[in-house]
Design a protein around this motif. Structure first.
Motif, PDB file in Angstrom:
ATOM      1  N   LEU A   1     -31.722  49.309 -36.906  1.00  0.00           N
ATOM      2  CA  LEU A   1     -30.919  48.438 -37.751  1.00  0.00           C
ATOM      3  C   LEU A   1     -29.616  48.569 -37.453  1.00  0.00           C
ATOM      4  O   LEU A   1     -29.025  49.610 -37.337  1.00  0.00           O
ATOM      5  CB  LEU A   1     -31.252  48.909 -39.346  1.00  0.00           C
TER       6      LEU A   1
ATOM      7  N   ARG B   1     -20.039  42.933 -43.062  1.00  0.00           N
ATOM      8  CA  ARG B   1     -21.062  42.591 -43.499  1.00  0.00           C
ATOM      9  C   ARG B   1     -21.445  43.281 -44.594  1.00  0.00           C
ATOM     10  O   ARG B   1     -21.549  44.581 -44.555  1.00  0.00           O
ATOM     11  CB  ARG B   1     -22.093  42.553 -42.243  1.00  0.00           C
TER      12      ARG B   1
ATOM     13  N   ILE C   1     -24.812  44.344 -46.437  1.00  0.00           N
ATOM     14  CA  ILE C   1     -26.288  44.577 -46.243  1.00  0.00           C
ATOM     15  C   ILE C   1     -26.859  45.064 -47.450  1.00  0.00           C
ATOM     16  O   ILE C   1     -26.466  46.398 -47.649  1.00  0.00           O
ATOM     17  CB  ILE C   1     -26.479  45.300 -44.856  1.00  0.00           C
TER      18      ILE C   1
ATOM     19  N   SER D   1     -25.193  39.219 -50.754  1.00  0.00           N
ATOM     20  CA  SER D   1     -25.569  39.740 -49.465  1.00  0.00           C
ATOM     21  C   SER D   1     -25.380  39.065 -48.072  1.00  0.00           C
ATOM     22  O   SER D   1     -25.640  37.685 -48.307  1.00  0.00           O
ATOM     23  CB  SER D   1     -26.680  40.764 -49.284  1.00  0.00           C
ATOM     24  N   ASP D   2     -25.002  39.375 -47.092  1.00  0.00           N
ATOM     25  CA  ASP D   2     -25.069  38.668 -45.756  1.00  0.00           C
ATOM     26  C   ASP D   2     -26.564  38.845 -45.334  1.00  0.00           C
ATOM     27  O   ASP D   2     -26.963  37.958 -44.670  1.00  0.00           O
ATOM     28  CB  ASP D   2     -23.924  39.110 -44.729  1.00  0.00           C
ATOM     29  N   GLU D   3     -27.055  39.973 -45.535  1.00  0.00           N
ATOM     30  CA  GLU D   3     -28.370  40.355 -44.746  1.00  0.00           C
ATOM     31  C   GLU D   3     -29.193  41.057 -45.749  1.00  0.00           C
ATOM     32  O   GLU D   3     -28.636  42.096 -46.478  1.00  0.00           O
ATOM     33  CB  GLU D   3     -27.839  40.951 -43.437  1.00  0.00           C
ATOM     34  N   ILE D   4     -30.454  41.067 -45.898  1.00  0.00           N
ATOM     35  CA  ILE D   4     -31.277  41.990 -46.576  1.00  0.00           C
ATOM     36  C   ILE D   4     -32.303  42.613 -45.891  1.00  0.00           C
ATOM     37  O   ILE D   4     -32.955  42.111 -44.630  1.00  0.00           O
ATOM     38  CB  ILE D   4     -32.086  40.937 -47.672  1.00  0.00           C
ATOM     39  N   ALA D   5     -32.306  43.837 -45.938  1.00  0.00           N
ATOM     40  CA  ALA D   5     -33.250  44.742 -45.021  1.00  0.00           C
ATOM     41  C   ALA D   5     -34.482  45.167 -46.061  1.00  0.00           C
ATOM     42  O   ALA D   5     -34.114  45.827 -47.145  1.00  0.00           O
ATOM     43  CB  ALA D   5     -32.634  45.880 -44.268  1.00  0.00           C
TER      44      ALA D   5
ATOM     45  N   ALA E   1     -35.374  42.023 -41.433  1.00  0.00           N
ATOM     46  CA  ALA E   1     -33.897  42.176 -41.677  1.00  0.00           C
ATOM     47  C   ALA E   1     -33.388  40.807 -41.542  1.00  0.00           C
ATOM     48  O   ALA E   1     -33.177  40.573 -40.277  1.00  0.00           O
ATOM     49  CB  ALA E   1     -33.369  43.290 -41.156  1.00  0.00           C
ATOM     50  N   ASP E   2     -32.947  40.278 -42.423  1.00  0.00           N
ATOM     51  CA  ASP E   2     -32.532  38.610 -42.023  1.00  0.00           C
ATOM     52  C   ASP E   2     -31.649  38.221 -43.398  1.00  0.00           C
ATOM     53  O   ASP E   2     -31.348  38.973 -44.532  1.00  0.00           O
ATOM     54  CB  ASP E   2     -33.445  37.885 -41.835  1.00  0.00           C
ATOM     55  N   THR E   3     -31.144  36.913 -43.158  1.00  0.00           N
ATOM     56  CA  THR E   3     -30.220  36.252 -44.312  1.00  0.00           C
ATOM     57  C   THR E   3     -31.136  36.172 -45.552  1.00  0.00           C
ATOM     58  O   THR E   3     -32.472  36.283 -45.557  1.00  0.00           O
ATOM     59  CB  THR E   3     -29.917  35.197 -43.790  1.00  0.00           C
TER      60      THR E   3
END
Length: 264
Positions: free
Chosen positions: A22, A28, A30, A203-207, A217-219
């Motif tokens: 990751l 960003r 996350i 968030s910009d990204e979610i893991a 892990a993406d938008t």
């Protein structure tokens, strides 16, 4: 950038993370989500260098964490744990502790250190409580004081384990707006979150973690359509453009948990 490359880590013989890769770039925000016991906290501790990886490597701006001292790491990465004791000190003293990694011998706080700590207190709305003992505060206000301490550390990266714990909904929204602004200013932010609509809204990204693995892990938009949220949590998470928020459906009954992003 913080890069986790094929990380396996845990506690003694108990391996919690299994081959996780990751990136946490600057600029960003996350959110790390997953069921209880899925390895979220262990992931953040490993990224912060508090746990050693049994396999893989953590890279901080091109350098392996194993080659950096604890103080060097702390000048770049701030970490706020989930469970914290109540220290015998004032709010102002606690927040000044965030400057410790930047101190040089004879380790005295400079006017610059005090100014940065004061700015952090103001950002969290805690300036009027500078002289209050930590023991006299509510759980939510203590959490704000600890977050101010992290902000005073003034690092490129901030890792937070359940930062909205103890905060009422208005304070949660204010904190997420603060984290959003920090990311927009160039900080790299990673936060373990349990409130999915709140995480997805800011968030910009979610893991997504489960059983020590990184499932996705993406938008937020991509993950909402992927089906992974339903697979892991048994809920459907959808975005309502009309309401400008995310909400979820569980057991065919619509349950609202909204976190609308209000324009400035």
């Amino acid at each position: 950038m913080i890069e986790l490359k094929g990380i396996s880590a845990g506690y003694g013989r108990d391996t919690v993370l299994h081959g996780i890769s990751l990136n946490i770039p600057r600029g960003r925000l996350i959110s790390v989500i997953g069921p209880n016991g899925s390895g979220k906290s262990t992931l953040l501790k490993t990224a912060a260098g508090l746990l050693s990886a049994s396999e893989g490597e953590v890279i901080l701006q091109g350098r392996s964490l194993t080659g950096l001292s604890r103080s060097e790491i702390a000048r770049h990465i701030a970490y706020l744990a989930q469970g914290k004791s109540v220290p015998d000190m004032t709010v102002g003293q606690l927040v000044l502790h965030g400057r410790f990694p930047h101190l040089r011998y004879p380790r005295k706080y400079s006017p610059k250190d005090r100014s940065i700590a004061s700015d952090a207190l103001c950002r969290m709305g805690m300036e009027a409580l500078t002289d209050r003992p930590m023991s006299s505060l509510s759980g939510g206000m203590r959490q704000n004081a600890y977050i101010a301490m992290v902000l005073a550390q003034d690092t490129d990266y901030i890792l937070l384990d359940e930062p909205t714990t103890y905060l009422d909904i208005s304070r949660q929204l204010e904190l997420m707006k603060t984290l959003r602004a920090l990311a927009d200013s160039g900080k790299g932010i990673a936060a373990v979150m349990h409130d999915l609509p709140l995480a997805f809204s800011f968030s910009d990204e979610i893991a997504v973690t489960n059983d020590g693995a990184l499932l996705a892990a993406d938008t937020p938009e991509v993950l909402c359509q992927s089906g992974v949220i339903k697979s892991v949590f048994g809920i459907e998470l959808k975005y309502s453009a009309e309401e400008n928020c995310y909400h979820y459906k569980y057991n065919s009954a619509l349950s609202r948990r909204s976190a609308a992003i209000e324009p400035d």
